[in-house]
Design a protein around this motif. Structure first.
Motif, PDB file in Angstrom:
ATOM      1  N   ASP A 164      -3.460  -8.610 -13.444  1.00  0.00           N
ATOM      2  CA  ASP A 164      -4.046  -7.644 -12.496  1.00  0.00           C
ATOM      3  C   ASP A 164      -3.244  -6.347 -12.464  1.00  0.00           C
ATOM      4  N   LYS A 165      -1.925  -6.478 -12.612  1.00  0.00           N
ATOM      5  CA  LYS A 165      -1.086  -5.272 -12.648  1.00  0.00           C
ATOM      6  C   LYS A 165      -1.503  -4.398 -13.833  1.00  0.00           C
ATOM      7  N   SER A 166      -1.622  -5.014 -15.006  1.00  0.00           N
ATOM      8  CA  SER A 166      -1.996  -4.247 -16.211  1.00  0.00           C
ATOM      9  C   SER A 166      -3.413  -3.707 -16.101  1.00  0.00           C
ATOM     10  N   GLU A 167      -4.263  -4.455 -15.398  1.00  0.00           N
ATOM     11  CA  GLU A 167      -5.663  -4.042 -15.270  1.00  0.00           C
ATOM     12  C   GLU A 167      -5.843  -3.000 -14.155  1.00  0.00           C
ATOM     13  N   ARG A 168      -4.747  -2.788 -13.416  1.00  0.00           N
ATOM     14  CA  ARG A 168      -4.665  -1.796 -12.325  1.00  0.00           C
ATOM     15  C   ARG A 168      -5.449  -2.193 -11.082  1.00  0.00           C
ATOM     16  N   SER A 169      -5.548  -3.525 -10.874  1.00  0.00           N
ATOM     17  CA  SER A 169      -6.191  -3.960  -9.634  1.00  0.00           C
ATOM     18  C   SER A 169      -5.217  -4.792  -8.783  1.00  0.00           C
ATOM     19  N   GLY A 170      -3.916  -4.620  -9.055  1.00  0.00           N
ATOM     20  CA  GLY A 170      -2.926  -5.409  -8.328  1.00  0.00           C
ATOM     21  C   GLY A 170      -2.690  -4.911  -6.903  1.00  0.00           C
ATOM     22  N   ILE A 171      -2.137  -5.813  -6.102  1.00  0.00           N
ATOM     23  CA  ILE A 171      -1.734  -5.465  -4.727  1.00  0.00           C
ATOM     24  C   ILE A 171      -0.217  -5.381  -4.746  1.00  0.00           C
ATOM     25  N   ARG A 172       0.328  -4.293  -4.195  1.00  0.00           N
ATOM     26  CA  ARG A 172       1.773  -4.069  -4.314  1.00  0.00           C
ATOM     27  C   ARG A 172       2.483  -4.283  -2.971  1.00  0.00           C
ATOM     28  N   PHE A 173       3.820  -4.287  -3.043  1.00  0.00           N
ATOM     29  CA  PHE A 173       4.592  -4.553  -1.830  1.00  0.00           C
ATOM     30  C   PHE A 173       4.292  -3.496  -0.759  1.00  0.00           C
ATOM     31  N   TYR A 174       4.094  -2.262  -1.171  1.00  0.00           N
ATOM     32  CA  TYR A 174       3.718  -1.210  -0.212  1.00  0.00           C
ATOM     33  C   TYR A 174       2.447  -1.604   0.544  1.00  0.00           C
ATOM     34  N   ASP A 175       1.473  -2.098  -0.207  1.00  0.00           N
ATOM     35  CA  ASP A 175       0.188  -2.490   0.397  1.00  0.00           C
ATOM     36  C   ASP A 175       0.398  -3.633   1.396  1.00  0.00           C
ATOM     37  N   LEU A 176       1.260  -4.580   1.010  1.00  0.00           N
ATOM     38  CA  LEU A 176       1.499  -5.755   1.861  1.00  0.00           C
ATOM     39  C   LEU A 176       2.012  -5.345   3.235  1.00  0.00           C
ATOM     40  N   ILE A 177       2.841  -4.310   3.250  1.00  0.00           N
ATOM     41  CA  ILE A 177       3.471  -3.928   4.529  1.00  0.00           C
ATOM     42  C   ILE A 177       2.695  -2.814   5.245  1.00  0.00           C
ATOM     43  N   HIS A 178       1.510  -2.477   4.725  1.00  0.00           N
ATOM     44  CA  HIS A 178       0.619  -1.513   5.397  1.00  0.00           C
ATOM     45  C   HIS A 178      -0.741  -2.180   5.606  1.00  0.00           C
ATOM     46  N   PRO A 179      -0.954  -2.810   6.789  1.00  0.00           N
ATOM     47  CA  PRO A 179      -2.131  -3.664   7.011  1.00  0.00           C
ATOM     48  C   PRO A 179      -3.463  -3.001   6.672  1.00  0.00           C
ATOM     49  N   GLU A 180      -3.597  -1.696   6.965  1.00  0.00           N
ATOM     50  CA  GLU A 180      -4.902  -1.061   6.698  1.00  0.00           C
ATOM     51  C   GLU A 180      -5.177  -0.982   5.194  1.00  0.00           C
ATOM     52  N   VAL A 181      -4.115  -0.747   4.398  1.00  0.00           N
ATOM     53  CA  VAL A 181      -4.268  -0.709   2.929  1.00  0.00           C
ATOM     54  C   VAL A 181      -4.529  -2.124   2.417  1.00  0.00           C
ATOM     55  N   LEU A 182      -3.773  -3.072   2.988  1.00  0.00           N
ATOM     56  CA  LEU A 182      -3.903  -4.470   2.556  1.00  0.00           C
ATOM     57  C   LEU A 182      -5.327  -4.978   2.773  1.00  0.00           C
TER      58      LEU A 182
END
Ligand code: GDP
Ligand code: IMO
Ligand code: MG
Length: 425
Positions: free
Chosen positions: A138-156
């Motif tokens: 998913d990272k290579s395909e560019r659809s991954g969820i990152r640590f930044y996203d995890l700690i920002h509920p609206e992005v998550l």
């Protein structure tokens, strides 16, 4: 000031955790750059045994900054379990930092790992089932969820809806399984995010600043050279680059900052999971080494496959990493064996000999290991404290490894404990 790398030279489990722990006692920063909780690094301090998976092996030193770089795939649930386990043993983990770019292993990654292995049947890779490959996909395909996203509920929330909906289509229409409850996942992962938010920091910047300030920095490898996605025994590999070059990418650090690259090497060879293994032993000798060396996976508990030292493999690791020296570990495990074998090259079907590890497993299948034999030793070397004390046969074995691999042995492991180690000047 120096930047040193500890990298695995075989198929992982070479004793990297122990070496990092020893070197971390005089380091300011330890950085992990690739892999995830598929790694299992053991640190032994007297009667205390620590099994680390995501947390760098410098964590036992409160003044040592421990960094999880952008190239890591973080399973927040297992990271929190690791943090809680360490806290219960008096280790605060307040010296831990995680790069916001690091990717998050989500529940669907773990399931896809398992379902893909099931579908491969006999051709399974024998993964650790931690969702590592699917997360890197998913990272290579560019659809991954990152640590930044995890700690920002609206992005998550948005990302879980987006990515999770696609994954659920995959589960129901391809794998014939039930869809996942995305709302429940969001609620669970928001909680993980809340608990981990305080650890966020730019690891590339922290590492660079430490180097500029003249600090001692260690880069801790997970896995080993033959598990590298490109230069390993593909497809029986992991999905990251456990090589010195891979660490630069997985931290965001230029290669010119590195001073030393030390290859952690077992005095014999082991492998967990499937795939070719030229010097594998199927007899009593192999079984004895497995039992004596406690060769059972740190992460999965699986028995490790055991074989003789293979210089072709370690020379490959010297080349792909640019190793400057070796840490030859677990020499104590070989005590009591009358004769020791070392593989110096492979014989090819046309009768010629190669000393270079072949690029593909198809070519490797045609290779027969060529051995030299050396005299073993009976002495228990596990309490010796200097190189001079080691029996002549041990010194001869070390010298042969140096000659065959073309790099010096700078460190010798003679037992699992922090104290059972001999550094050579
Ligand atoms: P890593 O993944 O490279 O950190 O290695 P693991 O921790 O998975 O596996 C190495 C195993 O060997 C662990 O059980 C260590 O405690 C143990 N170990 C490390 N160095 C030595 C050594 O020199 N001698 C012995 N007997 N055990 C060692
Ligand atoms: P450390 O850091 C040994 C192996 C697995 C499998 C293959 C792919 O403790 O040396 P994965 O779950 O990564 O997709 O599995 O890689 N493997 C390891 N073998 N030590 C490790 O880490 C490993 N990490 C992955 O057994 O064959
Ligand atoms: Mg291990």
């Amino acid at each position: 000031m120096s930047v040193k790398v500890i990298v695995g030279t075989q198929w992982g489990d070479e004793g990297k955790g122990k070496v990092i722990d020893i070197m971390a006692s005089r380091s300011d920063v330890v950085v992990r750059a690739q892999g995830g909780d598929n790694a299992g690094h053991t640190v032994v301090v007297g009667s205390e045994v620590y099994k680390l998976h995501l947390i760098p092996s410098g964590i036992l030193y409160p003044d040592c900054l421990c960094l999880i770089g952008c190239g890591i795939v973080v399973n927040p649930k297992s990271l929190l379990a690791e943090i809680d386990g360490l806290k219960a043993r008096g280790i605060t983990c307040s010296n831990l930092r995680i790069d916001p770019r690091a990717h998050i292993v989500m529940p669907w990654h773990v399931l896809i790992d398992r379902y893909s292995e099931e579908l491969r049947g006999k051709g399974e890779i024998g993964t650790t089932n931690r969702g590592i490959g699917p997360c890197y996909m998913d990272k290579s395909e560019r659809s991954g969820i990152r640590f930044y996203d995890l700690i920002h509920p609206e992005v998550l929330k948005e990302k879980i809806e987006q990515v999770g909906t696609v994954k659920n289509k995959l589960f129901t229409s391809i794998y014939g399984k039930e869809p996942l409850d995305l709302k429940a996942i969001y609620e669970e992962y928001t909680e993980y995010g809340k608990r981990l938010a305080g650890y966020a920091a730019d690891v590339s910047v922290l590492t660079y600043n430490a180097i500029k300030a003249g600090k001692e920095v260690l880069l801790e490898g997970a896995q080993g050279a033959l598990l590298d996605l490109d230069t390993g025994t593909y497809p029986y590999v992991t999905s990251s680059h456990p090589t010195a070059g891979g660490f630069c990418v997985g931290i965001g650090l230029g290669p010119t900052f590195i001073d030393e690259i030390i290859g952690a090497t077992k005095a014999y060879t082991t492998r967990v999971g499937k795939g070719p293994f030229p010097t594998e032993l199927f007899d009593e000798v192999g079984e004895n080494i497995r039992i004596k060396g406690g060769e059972f996976g740190t992460t999965t508990g699986r028995p490790r496959r055991v074989g003789w030292f293979d210089a072709v493999i370690v020379r490959h690791a010297v080349r792909v990493n640019g190793l400057t020296s070796l840490s030859l570990n677990k020499l104590d495990t070989l005590s009591g064996l009358k004769t020791l074998k070392l593989c110096t090259g492979y014989k090819l079907p046309d009768g010629s000999v190669t000393t270079d590890f072949p690029p593909t497993i198809e070519e490797l299948a045609d290779c027969q290991p060529i051995y030299i034999e050396m005299e073993g030793w009976d002495e228990d070397i596990s309490r010796m404290t200097s190189y001079d004390q080691l029996p002549q046969a041990v010194k001869a074995y070390i010298a042969k490894v140096e000659e065959l691999c073309g790099v010096p042995v700078s460190n010798i492991g003679i037992g699992p404990d922090r104290a059972q180690n001999i550094e050579r000047a």
